[in-house]
Design a protein around this motif. Structure first.
Motif, PDB file in Angstrom:
ATOM      1  N   GLY A 155     -40.063 -60.484  15.896  1.00 40.36           N
ATOM      2  CA  GLY A 155     -40.715 -59.632  15.087  1.00 40.36           C
ATOM      3  C   GLY A 155     -42.083 -60.254  14.008  1.00 40.36           C
ATOM      4  O   GLY A 155     -42.885 -59.776  14.023  1.00 40.36           O
ATOM      5  N   THR A 286     -36.905 -51.770  23.117  1.00 47.91           N
ATOM      6  CA  THR A 286     -37.162 -52.386  21.782  1.00 47.91           C
ATOM      7  C   THR A 286     -35.774 -52.359  20.926  1.00 47.91           C
ATOM      8  O   THR A 286     -35.481 -53.264  20.279  1.00 47.91           O
ATOM      9  N   LEU A 290     -33.862 -55.330  19.089  1.00 45.14           N
ATOM     10  CA  LEU A 290     -33.652 -55.600  17.591  1.00 45.14           C
ATOM     11  C   LEU A 290     -32.231 -55.866  17.142  1.00 45.14           C
ATOM     12  O   LEU A 290     -32.076 -56.697  16.422  1.00 45.14           O
ATOM     13  N   LEU A 311     -37.981 -46.879  12.317  1.00 46.34           N
ATOM     14  CA  LEU A 311     -38.087 -46.745  13.709  1.00 46.34           C
ATOM     15  C   LEU A 311     -38.267 -45.254  13.848  1.00 46.34           C
ATOM     16  O   LEU A 311     -38.668 -44.661  15.038  1.00 46.34           O
ATOM     17  N   ARG A 314     -41.815 -44.685  13.944  1.00 46.82           N
ATOM     18  CA  ARG A 314     -42.548 -45.212  15.306  1.00 46.82           C
ATOM     19  C   ARG A 314     -42.109 -44.411  16.462  1.00 46.82           C
ATOM     20  O   ARG A 314     -43.151 -44.333  17.232  1.00 46.82           O
ATOM     21  N   MET A 325     -42.680 -53.789  21.312  1.00 44.62           N
ATOM     22  CA  MET A 325     -42.254 -55.102  20.901  1.00 44.62           C
ATOM     23  C   MET A 325     -43.551 -55.958  20.316  1.00 44.62           C
ATOM     24  O   MET A 325     -43.538 -56.988  19.591  1.00 44.62           O
ATOM     25  N   SER A 330     -42.875 -54.669  13.924  1.00 45.27           N
ATOM     26  CA  SER A 330     -41.447 -55.038  13.798  1.00 45.27           C
ATOM     27  C   SER A 330     -41.238 -55.742  12.725  1.00 45.27           C
ATOM     28  O   SER A 330     -39.954 -56.205  12.415  1.00 45.27           O
ATOM     29  N   LEU A 333     -38.812 -55.211   9.824  1.00 48.74           N
ATOM     30  CA  LEU A 333     -37.357 -55.043  10.089  1.00 48.74           C
ATOM     31  C   LEU A 333     -36.563 -56.251  10.215  1.00 48.74           C
ATOM     32  O   LEU A 333     -35.464 -56.157  10.260  1.00 48.74           O
TER      33      LEU A 333
END
Length: 491
Positions: A155, A286, A290, A311, A314, A325, A330, A333
């Protein structure tokens, strides 16, 4: 004559003749390895982003947009971004006034590189925060390993390898928030959450989620106030502030969420996620990556709930660029997941119904996440895997040619351009997107005819430019390898 009442408070009760303790000017010794780790990642992040810039490898207009915004802040002007249109106030696009903090640095060093270095420093600072926090709850070695895994996380690397973005401020702020939650410092956690709403409008949801987590952790008063604050700031920015500055009086990104009306879109987003969580597969892909980067143990901590708002917006969006990704989406996150991992290690070691889970958290998960991060660098061809390769820094005839093309545009002129040259022109010209809204024809036009044209690039470039601006005549002053610079000669 000095009396006892004049003595500094720190000296009360100190025996006469005792040397006065000087204030600490250096970080505690235990923090030094984590600061060094942050500096290592600062050097790496700077190398990645600056090489991309100097090699004319920008993938979007984003850095150029933020250069125009910060440049105006640096000159104490409203943030007018002409790339988005003549007179366009960028606060009508996204609410990110925190970028004004970069204005003093840009005033001293007026270059797009200033923004890229600032982003690298903010990301690298979060590495130190994560590493030091992990060390406080485990050991120094484990803390450094967690910091390395975090710094190498896909990320962050994807964000560094893209353009500059306002979320660079959100990453260390979230790291500070979660650090203080993990260390049970509730008021500092709430304090660091407050400025998140100045990073981007969607951060109001994240602040509300932080408040909910604090309520779950039995910090009800602080959590409730933070939840109300985050939700209120979201509504104010989306429905009042941004429409006020937007030329059409609306929040343009509302249309990228599902639903029939703005209100419906905002409040049914969670249901949209539940309905389409596994469709298309890229969302599940994704999600898998994560949680995999923390060895799946982050799910043991309630702190992962703070990732849900990002999330939700998105995955419920109709814009498929948000689902995967790539890009920078990201990055915010990463501190949530890795500090949730740290919290999960503590929870699993202190109290857990399963011996295997305590053993995994205590001995196996940290080496696992470090190995996962290193493996993903290679398998995903992340930029860190090439940062030590001499070929990464090699120049080329194409780069020399693009430098000549950029030099063909004088300082201070109005110019239209497409992506390739925008970041290099934004700081020293009045830059517009090609074919964008302008009050008058630009003095120069700089075009890369090899990239981004649909269905195909025009073959008569002067004719194409003059068609965009009827009644004008443009002369070609640079023409090499499908790169053109044209100058207005009449019109």
């Amino acid at each position: 004559m000095t009396t006892d009442t004049d003595a500094p408070e720190a000296d009360i009760g100190v025996p006469a003749g005792t040397p006065r303790r000087r204030p600490r000017l250096m970080p505690p010794r235990s923090a030094v390895p984590h600061l060094v780790l942050g500096l290592v990642f600062l050097a790496g992040y700077c190398a990645i982003s600056i090489v991309r810039y100097t090699h004319f490898a920008s993938m979007s207009w984003d850095t150029a947009i933020f250069v125009q915004e910060v440049r105006d802040y640096a000159h104490l002007q409203a943030p007018i971004v002409t790339i988005k249109g003549a007179g366009y106030n960028i606060l009508g696009d996204h609410f990110s006034p925190i970028l004004a903090l970069l204005a003093p640095f840009y005033r001293v060093f007026p270059s797009p590189v200033t923004l890229l270095v600032a982003q690298a420093a903010l990301f690298a600072g979060s590495v130190t925060i994560v590493s030091d926090t992990a060390a406080k709850l485990t050991t120094r070695a484990k803390g450094l390993c967690v910091g390395i895994a975090y710094g190498l996380s896909w990320g962050l690397q994807r964000a560094v390898d893209f353009d500059f973005h306002e979320i660079a401020f959100g990453v260390p702020l979230l790291a500070l928030v979660l650090r203080n939650i993990v260390l049970k410092r509730w008021y500092p956690a709430a304090f660091w959450a407050l400025p998140l709403v100045l990073v981007k409008e969607d951060m109001g949801l994240t602040v509300a989620a932080i408040g909910i987590v604090l309520v779950l952790l039995r910090q009800r008063m602080i959590g409730a106030l933070l939840t109300v604050y985050g939700a209120a700031m979201l509504v104010i920015t989306v429905y009042l502030v941004i429409p006020h500055f937007n030329p059409t009086g609306q929040y343009d990104y509302m249309s990228k969420l599902p639903g029939d009306s703005p209100t419906h879109e905002l409040f049914t987003a969670p249901f949209g996620l539940l309905h389409s969580l596994f469709s298309p597969d890229v969302k599940l892909h994704t999600l898998g990556y994560l949680i995999a980067i923390t060895g799946f143990l982050a799910l043991r901590s309630p702190l992962v709930l703070i990732a849900l708002p990002t999330l939700l917006w998105r995955f419920t969006s109709s814009n498929d660029a948000y689902w995967g990704m790539d890009w920078h989406y990201s990055a915010v996150l990463m501190p949530i997941l890795f500090l949730a991992l740290v919290d999960a290690i503590r929870r699993s070691e202190e109290s857990g119904p399963w011996e295997w889970l305590r053993a995994y958290a205590g001995r196996a998960v940290v080496p696992a996440v470090t190995g996962i991060a290193a493996a993903l660098c290679i398998t995903m061809n992340l930029p860190a895997s090439n940062v030590l390769s001499p070929s990464t820094y090699a120049s080329s005839d194409r780069i020399a040619m693009l430098q000549q093309a950029t030099a063909a545009v004088p300082d201070g002129v109005t110019v239209e351009a497409n992506v390739t040259l925008m970041a290099h022109l934004a700081g020293r010209t009045q830059l517009y997107w090609v074919g964008g809204d302008k009050t008058s024809p630009p003095q120069y036009v700089a075009l890369d005819m090899s990239y981004g044209w649909s269905p195909s690039a025009p073959t008569d470039v002067p004719g194409y430019v003059e068609g965009l601006h009827p009644g004008t005549v443009y002369q070609t002053v640079f023409d090499q390898q499908q790169f053109y610079v044209l100058k207005l000669v009449s019109g």
